[in-house]
Design an enzyme around this catalytic site. Structure first.
Site, PDB file in Angstrom:
ATOM      1  CE  LYS A 193      -3.312  -2.373   3.052  1.00  0.00           C
ATOM      2  NZ  LYS A 193      -3.858  -2.343   4.426  1.00  0.00           N
ATOM      3  N   GLY A 194       2.120   1.103   0.361  1.00  0.00           N
ATOM      4  CA  GLY A 194       3.002   2.244   0.639  1.00  0.00           C
ATOM      5  C   GLY A 194       3.149   3.247  -0.485  1.00  0.00           C
ATOM      6  CG  ASP A 235       2.363   0.731   7.357  1.00  0.00           C
ATOM      7  OD1 ASP A 235       3.275   0.614   6.516  1.00  0.00           O
ATOM      8  OD2 ASP A 235       1.990  -0.206   8.078  1.00  0.00           O
ATOM      9  NE  ARG A 287      -0.932   1.599   4.823  1.00  0.00           N
ATOM     10  CZ  ARG A 287       0.165   0.894   4.570  1.00  0.00           C
ATOM     11  NH1 ARG A 287       1.166   1.441   3.919  1.00  0.00           N
ATOM     12  NH2 ARG A 287       0.270  -0.342   4.979  1.00  0.00           N
ATOM     13  CG  ASP A 289       6.972   2.402   0.345  1.00  0.00           C
ATOM     14  OD1 ASP A 289       7.798   1.580  -0.106  1.00  0.00           O
ATOM     15  OD2 ASP A 289       6.225   2.128   1.300  1.00  0.00           O
ATOM     16  CE  LYS A 297      14.181   4.209   5.866  1.00  0.00           C
ATOM     17  NZ  LYS A 297      13.658   3.211   6.832  1.00  0.00           N
TER      18      LYS A 297
HETATM   19  P1  IMP Z   1      13.488  -3.426   1.856  1.00  0.00           P
HETATM   20  O1  IMP Z   1      13.004  -4.740   1.334  1.00  0.00           O
HETATM   21  O2  IMP Z   1      14.311  -3.589   3.105  1.00  0.00           O
HETATM   22  O3  IMP Z   1      14.202  -2.574   0.827  1.00  0.00           O
HETATM   23  O4  IMP Z   1      12.242  -2.656   2.399  1.00  0.00           O
HETATM   24  C1  IMP Z   1      11.399  -2.038   1.598  1.00  0.00           C
HETATM   25  C2  IMP Z   1      10.009  -1.999   2.178  1.00  0.00           C
HETATM   26  O5  IMP Z   1      10.003  -1.858   3.585  1.00  0.00           O
HETATM   27  C3  IMP Z   1       9.346  -0.784   1.640  1.00  0.00           C
HETATM   28  O6  IMP Z   1       8.513  -1.164   0.594  1.00  0.00           O
HETATM   29  C4  IMP Z   1       8.545  -0.251   2.776  1.00  0.00           C
HETATM   30  O7  IMP Z   1       7.224  -0.712   2.661  1.00  0.00           O
HETATM   31  C5  IMP Z   1       9.129  -0.846   4.000  1.00  0.00           C
HETATM   32  N1  IMP Z   1       9.881   0.167   4.743  1.00  0.00           N
HETATM   33  C6  IMP Z   1      11.209   0.359   4.740  1.00  0.00           C
HETATM   34  N2  IMP Z   1      11.554   1.374   5.525  1.00  0.00           N
HETATM   35  C7  IMP Z   1      10.402   1.852   6.030  1.00  0.00           C
HETATM   36  C8  IMP Z   1      10.097   2.954   6.900  1.00  0.00           C
HETATM   37  O8  IMP Z   1      10.961   3.692   7.362  1.00  0.00           O
HETATM   38  N3  IMP Z   1       8.774   3.142   7.171  1.00  0.00           N
HETATM   39  C9  IMP Z   1       7.793   2.365   6.672  1.00  0.00           C
HETATM   40  N4  IMP Z   1       8.029   1.335   5.850  1.00  0.00           N
HETATM   41  C10 IMP Z   1       9.329   1.083   5.534  1.00  0.00           C
HETATM   42 MG    MG Z   2       6.149  -1.178   0.857  1.00  0.00          MG
END
Ligand code: IMP
Ligand code: MG
Length: 173
Positions: free
Chosen positions: A40-41, A158, A164, A99, A130
């Site tokens: 949903k992000g 979220d 959100r 997101d 990040k």
């Molecule tokens: P990754 O797989 O570690 O790159 O994480 C990506 C997913 O984690 C993103 O699609 C976000 O939905 C969630 N995510 C990562 N960091 C945050 C944050 O700071 N707040 C909320 N959701 C996050």
């Molecule tokens: Mg996400």
């Protein structure tokens, strides 16, 4: 909810989202593109982005994945696909709209999943990057903002499904 501070204001978001939309417009001219919104992000970001692409050859599609357990601020490392694309992606220009690019595990998985469907081209667009958190070797083609390692909420993002709806990007202290 814990204390939430503004990281990126609504005004700065609007300005930057418009710029990213113009970058996409420049790269694809009026070729057809499928914006693959990752629910949903990325919902708020995808809607604003799409409204700022001024030609009408834009198709919206949606996938949903989850990798976080309940009450967690960290990925579990395992990506589950809850909703698959409804469009035929073979031979199409696809842009994954997400997101946050954090460890890269989610986008790495999504990229491989869509690549297997033989799109004509495949790119990644994220609102937030990040960079320092990366585990997987993956980069986005379009980035809204590079940010430090903070836990983000608002503008689609979220904590336990809440926040959100905040119109700005905030962080939890
Ligand atoms: P990754 O797989 O570690 O790159 O994480 C990506 C997913 O984690 C993103 O699609 C976000 O939905 C969630 N995510 C990562 N960091 C945050 C944050 O700071 N707040 C909320 N959701 C996050
Ligand atoms: Mg996400």
């Amino acid at each position: 909810m814990e204390n939430i501070k503004v990281l990126i204001s609504e005004e700065d978001l609007n300005k930057r989202v418009k710029e990213v939309a113009k970058e996409i417009e420049r790269d694809y001219k009026d070729e057809e593109i499928i914006l693959m919104c990752i629910l949903k992000g990325a919902s708020y970001f995808t809607m604003d982005l799409s409204k700022n692409i001024s030609h009408s050859n834009v198709i919206l599609d949606f996938m949903k994945v989850h990798s976080y357990g309940k009450n967690s601020k960290e990925t579990s490392g395992k990506v589950n696909i809850d909703l698959i694309p409804s469009e035929e992606l073979e031979g199409k220009n696809v842009i994954i709209v997400e997101d946050i690019l954090d460890s890269g595990i989610t986008l790495n998985c999504l990229y491989d999943y869509i690549k297997d469907m033989n799109p004509k081209s495949l790119k990644i667009c994220v609102l937030l990057d990040k960079k320092e958190r990366r585990i997987k070797d993956i980069e986005a083609d379009y980035v809204g903002f590079e940010i430090e390692n903070k836990f983000i909420v608002g503008y689609g993002m979220d904590y336990n499904e809440k926040c959100r709806n905040l119109p700005y990007v905030g962080y939890v202290e």
